[in-house]
Design a protein around this motif. Sequence first.
Motif, PDB file in Angstrom:
ATOM      1  N   ALA A 219     -13.445   5.717   2.300  1.00 11.06           N
ATOM      2  CA  ALA A 219     -13.637   4.548   1.205  1.00 11.06           C
ATOM      3  C   ALA A 219     -14.732   4.591   0.516  1.00 11.06           C
ATOM      4  CB  ALA A 219     -13.316   3.264   2.112  1.00 11.06           C
ATOM      5  N   GLN A 220     -15.843   5.111   0.755  1.00  9.63           N
ATOM      6  CA  GLN A 220     -17.062   4.859  -0.086  1.00  9.63           C
ATOM      7  C   GLN A 220     -16.822   6.071  -1.110  1.00  9.63           C
ATOM      8  OE1 GLN A 220     -19.716   2.552  -0.199  1.00  9.63           O
ATOM      9  NE2 GLN A 220     -19.686   3.483  -1.999  1.00  9.63           N
ATOM     10  N   GLN A 221     -16.549   7.074  -0.640  1.00 11.82           N
ATOM     11  CA  GLN A 221     -16.055   7.935  -1.457  1.00 11.82           C
ATOM     12  C   GLN A 221     -15.199   7.744  -2.667  1.00 11.82           C
ATOM     13  OE1 GLN A 221     -14.911  11.492   0.942  1.00 11.82           O
ATOM     14  NE2 GLN A 221     -16.870  11.622   2.141  1.00 11.82           N
ATOM     15  N   ARG A 222     -14.145   7.021  -2.221  1.00 19.47           N
ATOM     16  CA  ARG A 222     -13.054   6.661  -3.047  1.00 19.47           C
ATOM     17  C   ARG A 222     -13.799   5.630  -4.040  1.00 19.47           C
ATOM     18  NH1 ARG A 222      -9.127   7.427  -6.583  1.00 19.47           N
ATOM     19  NH2 ARG A 222      -7.757   5.634  -6.672  1.00 19.47           N
ATOM     20  N   VAL A 223     -14.580   4.616  -3.639  1.00 18.89           N
ATOM     21  CA  VAL A 223     -15.282   3.956  -4.795  1.00 18.89           C
ATOM     22  C   VAL A 223     -16.202   4.501  -5.635  1.00 18.89           C
ATOM     23  CG1 VAL A 223     -17.094   2.111  -4.764  1.00 18.89           C
ATOM     24  CG2 VAL A 223     -15.369   1.930  -3.102  1.00 18.89           C
ATOM     25  N   ASP A 224     -17.008   5.784  -4.971  1.00 18.34           N
ATOM     26  CA  ASP A 224     -17.802   6.405  -5.932  1.00 18.34           C
ATOM     27  C   ASP A 224     -16.987   7.050  -7.065  1.00 18.34           C
ATOM     28  OD1 ASP A 224     -19.804   5.483  -4.580  1.00 18.34           O
ATOM     29  OD2 ASP A 224     -19.974   7.367  -3.316  1.00 18.34           O
ATOM     30  N   ALA A 232     -14.011  -0.410 -13.818  1.00 19.25           N
ATOM     31  CA  ALA A 232     -14.887  -1.423 -13.465  1.00 19.25           C
ATOM     32  C   ALA A 232     -14.621  -2.258 -12.208  1.00 19.25           C
ATOM     33  CB  ALA A 232     -15.189  -2.651 -14.514  1.00 19.25           C
ATOM     34  N   GLY A 233     -15.205  -2.716 -11.397  1.00 16.51           N
ATOM     35  CA  GLY A 233     -15.281  -3.877 -10.461  1.00 16.51           C
ATOM     36  C   GLY A 233     -14.656  -3.414  -9.270  1.00 16.51           C
ATOM     37  N   ALA A 234     -14.619  -1.939  -8.815  1.00 12.24           N
ATOM     38  CA  ALA A 234     -14.148  -1.013  -7.571  1.00 12.24           C
ATOM     39  C   ALA A 234     -15.260  -1.636  -6.605  1.00 12.24           C
ATOM     40  CB  ALA A 234     -13.857   0.011  -7.574  1.00 12.24           C
ATOM     41  N   ARG A 235     -14.856  -2.210  -5.367  1.00 15.25           N
ATOM     42  CA  ARG A 235     -15.652  -2.479  -4.348  1.00 15.25           C
ATOM     43  C   ARG A 235     -14.975  -2.622  -2.959  1.00 15.25           C
ATOM     44  NH1 ARG A 235     -16.493  -8.098  -7.196  1.00 15.25           N
ATOM     45  NH2 ARG A 235     -15.650  -6.835  -8.827  1.00 15.25           N
ATOM     46  N   LEU A 236     -15.775  -2.394  -1.854  1.00 17.05           N
ATOM     47  CA  LEU A 236     -15.000  -2.711  -0.529  1.00 17.05           C
ATOM     48  C   LEU A 236     -15.191  -3.973  -0.214  1.00 17.05           C
ATOM     49  CD1 LEU A 236     -16.410   0.752   1.056  1.00 17.05           C
ATOM     50  CD2 LEU A 236     -14.195   0.135   0.036  1.00 17.05           C
ATOM     51  N   PHE A 251      -9.899  -3.006   6.359  1.00 19.90           N
ATOM     52  CA  PHE A 251     -10.844  -3.700   5.164  1.00 19.90           C
ATOM     53  C   PHE A 251     -10.059  -2.726   3.872  1.00 19.90           C
ATOM     54  CE2 PHE A 251     -11.989   0.767   6.587  1.00 19.90           C
ATOM     55  CZ  PHE A 251     -12.580   1.449   5.653  1.00 19.90           C
ATOM     56  N   PHE A 252     -10.525  -3.240   2.876  1.00 19.12           N
ATOM     57  CA  PHE A 252      -9.852  -2.862   1.466  1.00 19.12           C
ATOM     58  C   PHE A 252     -10.759  -2.463   0.540  1.00 19.12           C
ATOM     59  CE2 PHE A 252      -8.170  -6.177   4.153  1.00 19.12           C
ATOM     60  CZ  PHE A 252      -6.733  -6.121   3.918  1.00 19.12           C
ATOM     61  N   LEU A 253     -10.303  -1.778  -0.347  1.00 19.33           N
ATOM     62  CA  LEU A 253     -10.964  -1.477  -1.604  1.00 19.33           C
ATOM     63  C   LEU A 253     -10.336  -2.425  -2.830  1.00 19.33           C
ATOM     64  CD1 LEU A 253     -11.841   1.994  -3.359  1.00 19.33           C
ATOM     65  CD2 LEU A 253     -10.592   0.145  -4.680  1.00 19.33           C
ATOM     66  N   LEU A 254     -11.002  -3.415  -3.267  1.00 20.10           N
ATOM     67  CA  LEU A 254     -10.764  -4.217  -4.391  1.00 20.10           C
ATOM     68  C   LEU A 254     -10.933  -3.685  -5.541  1.00 20.10           C
ATOM     69  CD1 LEU A 254     -11.330  -7.599  -2.304  1.00 20.10           C
ATOM     70  CD2 LEU A 254      -9.055  -6.031  -2.303  1.00 20.10           C
ATOM     71  N   LEU A 255     -10.293  -4.229  -6.785  1.00 17.50           N
ATOM     72  CA  LEU A 255     -10.645  -4.059  -8.083  1.00 17.50           C
ATOM     73  C   LEU A 255     -11.108  -5.212  -8.615  1.00 17.50           C
ATOM     74  CD1 LEU A 255      -7.798  -1.601  -9.396  1.00 17.50           C
ATOM     75  CD2 LEU A 255     -10.018  -1.357  -8.606  1.00 17.50           C
ATOM     76  N   ASP A 256     -11.389  -6.421  -7.914  1.00 13.93           N
ATOM     77  CA  ASP A 256     -12.058  -7.742  -8.602  1.00 13.93           C
ATOM     78  C   ASP A 256     -12.393  -8.382  -7.481  1.00 13.93           C
ATOM     79  OD1 ASP A 256     -12.681  -9.849 -10.253  1.00 13.93           O
ATOM     80  OD2 ASP A 256     -10.920  -9.358 -11.544  1.00 13.93           O
ATOM     81  N   GLU A 257     -13.192  -9.498  -7.789  1.00 15.01           N
ATOM     82  CA  GLU A 257     -13.590 -10.348  -6.520  1.00 15.01           C
ATOM     83  C   GLU A 257     -12.869 -10.831  -5.539  1.00 15.01           C
ATOM     84  OE1 GLU A 257     -16.780 -11.151  -6.510  1.00 15.01           O
ATOM     85  OE2 GLU A 257     -17.477 -10.611  -8.429  1.00 15.01           O
TER      86      GLU A 257
END
Length: 301
Positions: A219-224, A232-236, A251-257
């Motif tokens: 997941a961290q690699q995907r965010v990077d 913009a806004g990609a977060r775990l 858990f999730f990768l989100l594109l906003d808050e």
Amino acid sequence: MGHNSLYGPLDPAPEAGYTDAPPRMGFFTDTSVCIGCKACEVACKEWNLVPDDGFDLLGTSYDNTGGLTANSWRHVAFIEQPAVDVLATAAEPQFLGMPGSDLPGRTTDAPRSDFRWLMMSNVCKHCTHAGCLDVCPTGSLFRTEFGTVVVQEDICNGCGYCIPACPYGVIDRREGDGRAWKCTMCYDRIGDGLTPACAQACPTQSIQYGELSELRDRAQQRVDQLGEQGVAGARLYGHDPGDGVGGNGAFFLLLDEPEVYGLPPDPVVPSRDLPAMWKRAGLAGLAMAAAVAVSFLGGRS
């Protein structure tokens, strides 16, 4: 105990009494590739024999389920987001629409750019510190050897204590049944080495199943990767063992808050203070008993 150098301890199974527990298993849901097909919802219902919950489009969305319930263990949310909300935080121009979409009445093949869809397949988080486990009086809720949390419907008495104990609003009682129901991460399937039905059915690998420590690295690699692509806004969300639930098994990768997706920004297990509360209550009880004893003895003298 399973662990990861980035995230620390991950596995609650040994604390539940499993001395030779397998690696903790979990879900990583990458919302950036979710297409809203709802194959996960259908697969979940079919495998787990979850009753139909109707086809009410709610009047405002393509979403026919609306949220997680006793009859919806996976829920795909459709969130239509105006471009102004997206572009305000974007580092560079971004694609904001669905492939092939366009403004009404136009004949051009260019994708529309006035809004974007955010889609997320939501599910039980299988928390490290699960409030539902803390309050269940019958043992219906239990921790499995895979670190997941499962409801045994034949033991559940329908008391409903688990419902307010869940910081995500996941657990629900079925109408006409009264018992609590939620995602089991297909405990019967993973025990046989199979992939949960929802992840098996997902055509884009938005839902990924596997060893939780490996999923978190992935997941961290995907965010990077998304950051390098200018998204913009990609977060775990739900990956941090330092949060109020000790990190999630889903858990999730989100594109906003998180709030945009209907998720609490700072989830807290309501029962986390129970040990301290009982300790304080015990000390207060002892102090009261001592005061009564002193008063009684003083009165006799």
